[in-house]
Design a protein around this motif. Structure first.
Motif: not given
Length: 127
Positions: A48-49, A57-59, A63-64, A67, A72-73, A85
């Motif tokens: 997911v991330a 951070k990379y999603y 899921y980008y 975010s 989502f964070n 998460l």
């Protein structure tokens, strides 16, 4: 012994929020990028991330947008060896077992570092 322990899942109504936590042993956590995966019923486990030790951070593409909408964070607390998460506006399709792991990034691909996964934490979103 290297260890990953996830917590914070539960049953929540659509539109609700949950914050998942993962604690990892020092050998797994320190200096490594950490990531959250999820495995929905009947599907493969997917990333997911992830977040670097410095907080970048990379999603994953799918899921980008989530975010950017604040759904989502991912975050981490290096002092406590915790990765989080935060999930908002949950949907039934978010129902899955969520896992964390250290991540290896290699030429745009991301791989779990450790074979011994934790037990995961179940997230169930009712409609």
């Amino acid at each position: 012994q290297a260890q990953l322990v996830e917590s914070g899942g539960g049953l929540v109504q659509a539109g609700g929020s949950l914050t998942l936590s993962c604690t990892a042993s020092r050998s797994i956590f320190s200096g490594n990028t950490m990531g959250w995966y999820r495995q929905a019923p009947g599907k493969e486990r997917e990333l997911v991330a992830c977040i670097t030790s410095g907080g970048l951070k990379y999603y994953v593409d799918k899921y980008y947008e989530d975010s950017k909408k604040g759904r989502f964070n991912i975050s981490r607390d290096n002092a406590k060896r915790l990765v989080y998460l935060q999930m908002n506006s949950l949907k039934p399709e978010d129902t899955a077992v969520y896992y964390c792991n250290a991540i290896k990034a290699d030429r745009g691909s991301y791989y779990p570092l450790f074979d011994d996964w934790g037990q995961g934490t179940q997230v169930t979103v009712s409609s």
